[in-house]
Write a protein that holds these residues in place. Structure first.
Motif, PDB file in Angstrom:
ATOM      1  N   GLU A  49      17.974   8.029   1.643  1.00 40.93           N
ATOM      2  CA  GLU A  49      17.194   6.829   1.907  1.00 40.93           C
ATOM      3  C   GLU A  49      16.809   6.124   0.615  1.00 40.93           C
ATOM      4  OE1 GLU A  49      13.885   8.432   4.071  1.00 40.93           O
ATOM      5  OE2 GLU A  49      14.870   8.026   5.988  1.00 40.93           O
ATOM      6  N   ILE A  50      16.581   4.840   0.737  1.00 37.05           N
ATOM      7  CA  ILE A  50      16.060   4.052  -0.376  1.00 37.05           C
ATOM      8  C   ILE A  50      14.685   3.554   0.036  1.00 37.05           C
ATOM      9  CG2 ILE A  50      16.328   1.943  -1.732  1.00 37.05           C
ATOM     10  CD1 ILE A  50      19.348   2.288  -1.465  1.00 37.05           C
ATOM     11  N   HIS A  51      13.707   3.843  -0.790  1.00 34.25           N
ATOM     12  CA  HIS A  51      12.344   3.390  -0.530  1.00 34.25           C
ATOM     13  C   HIS A  51      12.066   2.163  -1.391  1.00 34.25           C
ATOM     14  CE1 HIS A  51      10.661   6.715   1.910  1.00 34.25           C
ATOM     15  NE2 HIS A  51      11.750   7.315   1.440  1.00 34.25           N
ATOM     16  N   TYR A  52      11.445   1.186  -0.772  1.00 31.57           N
ATOM     17  CA  TYR A  52      11.064  -0.034  -1.465  1.00 31.57           C
ATOM     18  C   TYR A  52       9.578   0.026  -1.769  1.00 31.57           C
ATOM     19  CZ  TYR A  52      15.570  -1.883  -0.103  1.00 31.57           C
ATOM     20  OH  TYR A  52      16.927  -2.073   0.046  1.00 31.57           O
ATOM     21  N   HIS A  53       9.228  -0.366  -2.979  1.00 23.14           N
ATOM     22  CA  HIS A  53       7.814  -0.429  -3.342  1.00 23.14           C
ATOM     23  C   HIS A  53       7.584  -1.646  -4.219  1.00 23.14           C
ATOM     24  CE1 HIS A  53       8.616   1.344  -7.362  1.00 23.14           C
ATOM     25  NE2 HIS A  53       9.539   1.984  -6.701  1.00 23.14           N
ATOM     26  N   SER A 113       0.796  -1.221   0.000  1.00 16.85           N
ATOM     27  CA  SER A 113       0.000   0.000   0.000  1.00 16.85           C
ATOM     28  C   SER A 113       0.833   1.278   0.000  1.00 16.85           C
ATOM     29  CB  SER A 113      -0.947   0.007   1.200  1.00 16.85           C
ATOM     30  OG  SER A 113      -0.199  -0.059   2.397  1.00 16.85           O
ATOM     31  N   GLN A 114       2.088   1.173   0.420  1.00 12.83           N
ATOM     32  CA  GLN A 114       2.936   2.367   0.442  1.00 12.83           C
ATOM     33  C   GLN A 114       4.401   1.966   0.399  1.00 12.83           C
ATOM     34  OE1 GLN A 114       2.333   4.519   4.063  1.00 12.83           O
ATOM     35  NE2 GLN A 114       3.127   2.909   5.365  1.00 12.83           N
ATOM     36  N   SER A 115       5.230   2.820  -0.165  1.00 13.51           N
ATOM     37  CA  SER A 115       6.660   2.540  -0.171  1.00 13.51           C
ATOM     38  C   SER A 115       7.221   2.780   1.221  1.00 13.51           C
ATOM     39  CB  SER A 115       7.378   3.410  -1.206  1.00 13.51           C
ATOM     40  OG  SER A 115       7.323   4.761  -0.839  1.00 13.51           O
ATOM     41  N   MET A 116       8.262   2.018   1.545  1.00  9.78           N
ATOM     42  CA  MET A 116       8.849   2.102   2.880  1.00  9.78           C
ATOM     43  C   MET A 116      10.356   1.967   2.780  1.00  9.78           C
ATOM     44  SD  MET A 116       6.204  -0.416   4.939  1.00  9.78           S
ATOM     45  CE  MET A 116       6.705   0.064   6.588  1.00  9.78           C
ATOM     46  N   CYS A 123      14.577 -10.606  -7.585  1.00  6.53           N
ATOM     47  CA  CYS A 123      13.580 -11.275  -8.422  1.00  6.53           C
ATOM     48  C   CYS A 123      12.530 -10.287  -8.933  1.00  6.53           C
ATOM     49  CB  CYS A 123      12.945 -12.449  -7.700  1.00  6.53           C
ATOM     50  SG  CYS A 123      11.894 -12.007  -6.349  1.00  6.53           S
ATOM     51  N   ALA A 124      12.753  -9.015  -8.700  1.00  2.32           N
ATOM     52  CA  ALA A 124      11.954  -7.907  -9.244  1.00  2.32           C
ATOM     53  C   ALA A 124      10.549  -7.804  -8.655  1.00  2.32           C
ATOM     54  CB  ALA A 124      11.895  -7.967 -10.766  1.00  2.32           C
ATOM     55  N   LEU A 125      10.309  -8.402  -7.500  1.00  2.00           N
ATOM     56  CA  LEU A 125       9.028  -8.195  -6.838  1.00  2.00           C
ATOM     57  C   LEU A 125       8.981  -6.838  -6.142  1.00  2.00           C
ATOM     58  CD1 LEU A 125       8.408 -11.751  -5.379  1.00  2.00           C
ATOM     59  CD2 LEU A 125       7.045 -10.596  -7.121  1.00  2.00           C
ATOM     60  N   LEU A 126      10.149  -6.360  -5.725  1.00  2.00           N
ATOM     61  CA  LEU A 126      10.268  -5.024  -5.151  1.00  2.00           C
ATOM     62  C   LEU A 126      11.180  -4.187  -6.035  1.00  2.00           C
ATOM     63  CD1 LEU A 126      10.814  -5.510  -1.307  1.00  2.00           C
ATOM     64  CD2 LEU A 126       8.719  -4.902  -2.502  1.00  2.00           C
ATOM     65  N   GLN A 127      10.910  -2.909  -6.051  1.00  2.00           N
ATOM     66  CA  GLN A 127      11.779  -1.960  -6.733  1.00  2.00           C
ATOM     67  C   GLN A 127      12.267  -0.946  -5.714  1.00  2.00           C
ATOM     68  OE1 GLN A 127       9.044  -0.628  -9.788  1.00  2.00           O
ATOM     69  NE2 GLN A 127      10.069  -1.907 -11.303  1.00  2.00           N
ATOM     70  N   GLN A 128      13.454  -0.413  -5.964  1.00  2.00           N
ATOM     71  CA  GLN A 128      14.054   0.579  -5.077  1.00  2.00           C
ATOM     72  C   GLN A 128      13.988   1.948  -5.733  1.00  2.00           C
ATOM     73  OE1 GLN A 128      18.026  -0.963  -4.873  1.00  2.00           O
ATOM     74  NE2 GLN A 128      17.583  -2.226  -3.086  1.00  2.00           N
TER      75      GLN A 128
END
Length: 107
Positions: free
Chosen positions: A65-69, A25-28, A54-59
Motif C-alpha cells: 500500500e501507499i499511504h498519503y500524508h 490528521s492521519q495518513s491514508m 505540487c508537493a502538498l501530499l507525500q507518499q
C-alpha cells in the motif's frame, strides 16, 4: 512526465481541499480516501496525483500500500503566503468595528 503543478491551482479544487482535510490528521491509502467521495476511484487518484506533484501530499510505501500524508512544510508555505492578506483583512475589520463603536456611542 513529471509536471510540476502550481499549489494554488491544486487547492482551487474543492475535492482536493477535502482530501487535504482528510489526510491532515492521519495518513491514508488511496482506497480509504476514495471511500469518502461519491466519485470514481480514478478521479480521486487523479486528484492525489495533482496534490503529490505540487508537493502538498507525500507518499509513503507501506508493504503493498501507499499511504498519503500532508506535507506540513509545503502547507506552511501556503499559509505564509496568505498571512499578509489575513492580517490586512483583520486590520480592516478592526477599523470597521472601531468606527461602528464610535458611531453607536455618538447615537
Amino acid at each position: 512526465m513529471n509536471l510540476r503543478r502550481d499549489v494554488f491551482q491544486a487547492i482551487a479544487d474543492p475535492t482536493r481541499r477535502a482530501i487535504l482535510l482528510l489526510v491532515a490528521s492521519q495518513s491514508m491509502t488511496a482506497g480509504a480516501i476514495a471511500a469518502n467521495f461519491d466519485t470514481a476511484r480514478p478521479t480521486v487518484s487523479k486528484h492525489l496525483q495533482i496534490l503529490t506533484e505540487c508537493a502538498l501530499l507525500q507518499q509513503t510505501p507501506n508493504g503493498r500500500e501507499i499511504h498519503y500524508h500532508i506535507n506540513a512544510q509545503k502547507m506552511k508555505e501556503v499559509a505564509d503566503f496568505i498571512e499578509p492578506f489575513r492580517q490586512m483583512w483583520d486590520d480592516r475589520f478592526n477599523k470597521l468595528e472601531s468606527i461602528m463603536k464610535t458611531y453607536q456611542a455618538n447615537k
